[in-house]
Structures are given as structure tokens and as C-alpha cells.
Design an enzyme around this catalytic site. Structure first.
Site, PDB file in Angstrom:
ATOM      1  N   TYR A 153      11.815   7.730   3.440  1.00  0.00           N
ATOM      2  CA  TYR A 153      11.042   7.083   1.447  1.00  0.00           C
ATOM      3  C   TYR A 153       9.795   8.550   2.467  1.00  0.00           C
ATOM      4  O   TYR A 153       9.071   8.219   3.312  1.00  0.00           O
ATOM      5  CB  TYR A 153      10.837   6.329   1.423  1.00  0.00           C
ATOM      6  CG  TYR A 153       9.795   6.250   0.319  1.00  0.00           C
ATOM      7  CD1 TYR A 153      10.193   6.583  -0.897  1.00  0.00           C
ATOM      8  CD2 TYR A 153       8.211   6.203   0.709  1.00  0.00           C
ATOM      9  CE1 TYR A 153       9.143   6.584  -2.102  1.00  0.00           C
ATOM     10  CE2 TYR A 153       7.127   6.351  -0.454  1.00  0.00           C
ATOM     11  CZ  TYR A 153       7.563   6.702  -1.422  1.00  0.00           C
ATOM     12  OH  TYR A 153       6.860   6.751  -2.668  1.00  0.00           O
ATOM     13  N   ASP A 248       7.110  11.492  10.215  1.00  0.00           N
ATOM     14  CA  ASP A 248       6.329  11.559   9.448  1.00  0.00           C
ATOM     15  C   ASP A 248       5.953   9.638  10.212  1.00  0.00           C
ATOM     16  O   ASP A 248       6.679   8.705   9.570  1.00  0.00           O
ATOM     17  CB  ASP A 248       6.943  10.886   8.180  1.00  0.00           C
ATOM     18  CG  ASP A 248       6.364   9.723   6.658  1.00  0.00           C
ATOM     19  OD1 ASP A 248       5.316  10.106   7.135  1.00  0.00           O
ATOM     20  OD2 ASP A 248       6.312  10.139   5.685  1.00  0.00           O
ATOM     21  N   LYS A 283      -2.056   5.501   4.983  1.00  0.00           N
ATOM     22  CA  LYS A 283      -2.159   4.287   5.602  1.00  0.00           C
ATOM     23  C   LYS A 283      -3.059   3.910   5.780  1.00  0.00           C
ATOM     24  O   LYS A 283      -4.492   4.075   5.549  1.00  0.00           O
ATOM     25  CB  LYS A 283      -0.884   3.296   5.928  1.00  0.00           C
ATOM     26  CG  LYS A 283       0.939   3.338   4.261  1.00  0.00           C
ATOM     27  CD  LYS A 283       1.567   2.959   4.392  1.00  0.00           C
ATOM     28  CE  LYS A 283       2.202   3.271   3.517  1.00  0.00           C
ATOM     29  NZ  LYS A 283       3.440   3.997   3.467  1.00  0.00           N
TER      30      LYS A 283
HETATM   31  C1  LIG Z   1       3.910   5.054   2.361  1.00  0.00           C
HETATM   32  C2  LIG Z   1       4.874   6.130   2.562  1.00  0.00           C
HETATM   33  C3  LIG Z   1       4.753   7.632   1.959  1.00  0.00           C
HETATM   34  C4  LIG Z   1       3.908   7.542   1.128  1.00  0.00           C
HETATM   35  O1  LIG Z   1       2.961   6.938   0.547  1.00  0.00           O
HETATM   36  P1  LIG Z   1       1.574   7.202  -0.304  1.00  0.00           P
HETATM   37  O2  LIG Z   1       0.561   7.573   0.453  1.00  0.00           O
HETATM   38  O3  LIG Z   1       2.135   5.755  -1.356  1.00  0.00           O
HETATM   39  O4  LIG Z   1       1.361   8.463  -1.225  1.00  0.00           O
HETATM   40  C5  LIG Z   1       5.204   8.467   3.411  1.00  0.00           C
HETATM   41  N1  LIG Z   1       5.998   8.456   4.140  1.00  0.00           N
HETATM   42  C6  LIG Z   1       5.925   7.167   4.545  1.00  0.00           C
HETATM   43  C7  LIG Z   1       6.786   7.209   5.726  1.00  0.00           C
HETATM   44  C8  LIG Z   1       5.418   5.999   3.594  1.00  0.00           C
HETATM   45  O5  LIG Z   1       5.575   4.904   4.689  1.00  0.00           O
END
Ligand SMILES: *Cc1c(COP(=O)(O)O)cnc(C)c1O
Length: 449
Positions: A153, A248, A283
Site C-alpha cells: 500500500y 516507501d 507517519k
Molecule cells: C500509511 C502509508 C502510506 C500512506 O500515507 P498517508 O499519510 O495515510 O497518506 C503510504 N505508504 C505506506 C507504506 C504506508 O504505510
């Protein structure tokens, strides 16, 4: 799918959910919060402190969601709250540059030294970070296609809300109504941890591919760590064909080590860090306020407006409260903090493994350092297909038994558990006491709805 029992006394949460559901679709501002995967009524939170959440009925829970990652130091940490209060007293947003932005960018760049991040652009969500990194990768390479992995994701931008189509190497198909086939057609989806599929795709169509985007260590299908062989393919295949690798680290960054997954891999005896061309963060780096970022080599980042032609912007990007919260959180995240996070994770995992062994129900722990999830299966799954074959139908019963006894787990079997430095012996004790009945409930659960 609400097989789970509804606990006796949560009238205030029930009333709040009904009210919210009239004004807000599904009653929530982000889908997983609605308890759709576990049934029942989501607890509406009134306040939180350290490892504890308190709901509107006054019930207290040991929180293992931690706002899905950001609350590395638990809730309302006094130093972080003070930093935010101080920043607030100086003004909430200026729409003009501040020194705090450079300080936060410098702190992050210093932490991930060796990962290839020389410059950073601040944004307000992980979704924006990955979306902008992809635009930059496409501009840099002059190519259209991106590759993502099934089960990873990266936020909810159109190009990334794409699932594997039928057949091994097909175009992706939209995973949400509203994503056009056109948007999905430029996203190729491969199974995670399949080095061979990645190498073969590049051999066939490498010159069309702008970038491969991957969770540094996936935490959004439960935790599924990359194999060394897969990490090697990620490091080599895109580079050999002039494509970029986007790592990511929105979830893993500054959580699994000082320098995220890259840092954990770079340690002696680790898997070896995969040097990425672009890295996304979010995060933890916002300390609970909306802040995220993407970064990479200066030569690539220099193509972003206003230094270069690739457009990207944000009214509240680099917000002074968010940068203050992020900086305070990162400064508290020293070696001792990571030792505490690791030992809290070990303790919780140890209790889970022992309890399920005594019940006689197999569980496997997916792990990326202190980030972990519990799978009802004999062995940790290696990709999303394997995750979906685990006995996720046991999770609602387990979840609700834990919740009723004061432990707030992620309301979905497909999510990671998040520890914090604020975890106390009292919190671990609540967990230990809740576990036996919950393990029995999982054991007795039936696959039928
Ligand atoms: C949470 C998350 C996102 C998205 O971040 P948001 O601040 O919710 O838009 C993207 N990549 C990863 C790996 C995530 O865990």
C-alpha cells in the site's frame, strides 16, 4: 460479517458512531477505523496518554495501533506536546518558509545517510509523498510505466490503487471504482518477493518502466519481510534498465530503526541496505501531526519546482506545528528508544507465541524489526496470496476478546501491530491477562459466517 459479540457497555461510542454515520460516510475519516473487517462498533476516543487510549465511555485500552505508526513515543508525550504548544504560540501557518523545515529535512537526511537521500521535499501525507515521487520518476526517466507489488500500500492516489490483473504479467486493474483503466494501465503489478518475475518483467519491457515502488518492508498486508534474493533484484533490475527504485518507508521509516528499514538492513549481519533513488517518509516523522516527505539524490530532486520544471506544491506543506512535532519525536528517538521498542515487541511476540502454543493453535509472526503482525498459519506468508490463505477468519473473535479486556489491536488481520517507547509493565500486564481468553476465542472461531 459481525460474528463478534457486542460488549455490554459502550453506549457513548454507539451513539457517537450513529451520529458520525449521518454526517460522514461510514462514520469515519479513514475506512479501517469503522471496524468493517472485525464487526462491532468502533471505539470513539476521547483522550490518550502514554500507552493508553480512553474512549468516550471512559474505558481504557492498551493501544497497539499508535495511530497506525506515528505515535512512536506513545500519546501526549510531554516534550512533543510542549514543542507543538510553543510552535502554536508563534502562529499556526505562514505560507512562507521557516527554519524548522530545513531543520527537519537535515535531521532526516542525517539519519538515513548512505541511503541516497540528499534532498527532501516536505508534504502533508504519505499519499502525496508517493504520488509526487512517481511524477518525479516519470519526469526524470521520460517513461510512463511504474511497477508495484500486490499487497503493498502506498496511499490512495489513482496510479497506486491498482491490483494485479489476471495472469502473471498483465496490466494492473483498478482496485477502486473511480480509478480509470487508463490510470491503471500504466501500473504493472507483480507478486511480492518474486525476484524472478521482476527480472523477467525488466527483460521484456524494461525500457518502458520509469520506476519500481515498493514498501521498504511491507506492513500493509500484515508484515511480510523481503527475502535477500528479492532485495538483490530490487537493487539491480531497475538500475540495469535505467529505471528508478522508490523505497516507501512511510511506515518503517524511523520506526524499525533510527534510519528505518534501510538502517536495519545496513547493520552488520543485516540483509544489506538497498540503495534507492527516491525514498518516501511519513507517519513517525510527523509525530502525530500531518507531515510526510520524499527525497533522493540532489540531481533528481533538483527537477522539482521551483528549482526545476516538475510541479509539486502544498498550502500546508512544512507546517510549523507538524515540523515541531516531527523534530521533537525524532530527537527523542535515540538508541535507547529503539532498544525499548525492540524489547517491547519481543515481549509481546513472546507472550503471543507461548499462549497460542499452549492452546495448540498455530500462529506465525511476520516481522520487520519491531514491526510485526500475527498470522493464523504455520509459517509466515511471503506474499499477498499467501497472506490471503491464512485463517484471517479467526481474527475478529481474537480482536474482540482482546478489546473487551482492554487491548486495542488493529481492527483488521491485514495490519501491523505498532509498539511505542511508552509501553509500561502495567500495559504489558493488561495484555498478558487478556491473551488467554482471546487465544481460546481464536481457536474456537469457525470459518463460517
Ligand atoms: C500509511 C502509508 C502510506 C500512506 O500515507 P498517508 O499519510 O495515510 O497518506 C503510504 N505508504 C505506506 C507504506 C504506508 O504505510
Amino acid at each position: 460479517m459481525t460474528t463478534a459479540p457486542e460488549p455490554a457497555a459502550i453506549p457513548a461510542s454507539q451513539t457517537a458512531f450513529e451520529r458520525a454515520s449521518r454526517a460522514i460516510p461510514g462514520g469515519v475519516s479513514s475506512p479501517v477505523r469503522a471496524f468493517g473487517a472485525v464487526g462491532g462498533t468502533p471505539r470513539f476516543i476521547a483522550k490518550a496518554q502514554g500507552p493508553w487510549l480512553v474512549d468516550v465511555d471512559g474505558l481504557r485500552y492498551f493501544d497497539l495501533v499508535c495511530s497506525w505508526g506515528p505515535m512512536l513515543h506513545g500519546h501526549a508525550h510531554p516534550e512533543i506536546v510542549a514543542a507543538v504548544a510553543q510552535a502554536a504560540s508563534r502562529g499556526l501557518s505562514f505560507g512562507a518558509p521557516t527554519e524548522g523545515e530545513a531543520e527537519l529535512a537535515e535531521e532526516i537526511i542525517a539519519r538515513v545517510a548512505g541511503s541516497g537521500v540528499e534532498q527532501l521535499r516536505l508534504v502533508t501525507s504519505g499519499t502525496e509523498a508517493t504520488m509526487s515521487a512517481i511524477r518525479l520518476a516519470r519526469a526524470h526517466t521520460g517513461r510512463a510505466k511504474i511497477v508495484k507489488f500486490f499487497g503493498c500500500y502506498h496511499g490512495h492516489s489513482d496510479a497506486l490503487l491498482v491490483a494485479a490483473g489476471s495472469g502473471a504479467l498483465t496490466f494492473g486493474t483498478p482496485s477502486s471504482p473511480g480509478v480509470t483503466p487508463g490510470a491503471a494501465a500504466d501500473t504493472l503489478v507483480l507478486p511480492y518477493n518474486d525476484a524472478r518475475a521482476l527480472v523477467e518483467l525488466f527483460a521484456e519491457r524494461g525500457n518502458e518502466i520509469a520506476a519500481v515502488i515498493t514498501e521498504a518492508a511491507p506492513g500493509n498486508m500484515g508484515v511480510v519481510a523481503p527475502t535477500p534474493e528479492f532485495q538483490k533484484a530490487l537493487a539491480e533490475a531497475p538500475r540495469a534498465h535505467g529505471a528508478l527504485l522508490i523505497s516507501d518507508e512511510v511506515m518503517t521509516g524511523f520506526r524499525v530503526s533510527r534510519a528505518g528499514w534501510h538502517g536495519l538492513c545496513s547493520k552488520a549481519g543485516g540483509l544489506g541496505g538497498v540503495p534507492a533513488d527516491l525514498v518516501t517518509f511519513g507517519k513517525v516523522m510527523g509525530g502525530g501531526l500531518p507531515a510526510a516527505a520524499f527525497g533522493g539524490r540532489a540531481e533528481i530532486m533538483a527537477q522539482l519546482a521551483p528549482a526545476g520544471p516538475v510541479y509539486q506544491a502544498g498550502t500546508l506543506a512544512g507546517n510549523p506545528l507538524a515540523t515541531a512535532a516531527g523534530l521533537a519525536s525524532l530527537r527523542l528517538a535515540d538508541d535507547a528508544a529503539y532498544a525499548r521498542l525492540d524489547s517491547a515487541a519481543e515481549e509481546i511476540i513472546g507472550m503471543v507465541v507461548k499462549e497460542f502454543a499452549s492452546v495448540g493453535l498455530p500462529v506465525a509472526i511476520g516481522r520487520a524489526g519491531n514491526l510485526f503482525s500475527v498470522f493464523f498459519s504455520d509459517a509466515p506468508p511471503n506474499d499477498y496470496d499467501a497472506v490471503r490463505k491464512t485463517e484471517t477468519w479467526r481474527y475478529p473473535a481474537f480482536f474482540h476478546a482482546m478489546l473487551e479486556n482492554g487491548v486495542h489491536l488493529p481492527p483488521s488481520a491485514y495490519e501491523a501491530w505498532f509498539v511505542s517507547t511508552a509501553i509500561t509493565d502495567e500495559a504489558l500486564d493488561v495484555f498478558a491477562k487478556a491473551l488467554p481468553a482471546a487465544a481460546r476465542a481464536a481457536d474456537k472461531a469457525s470459518a463460517e459466517r
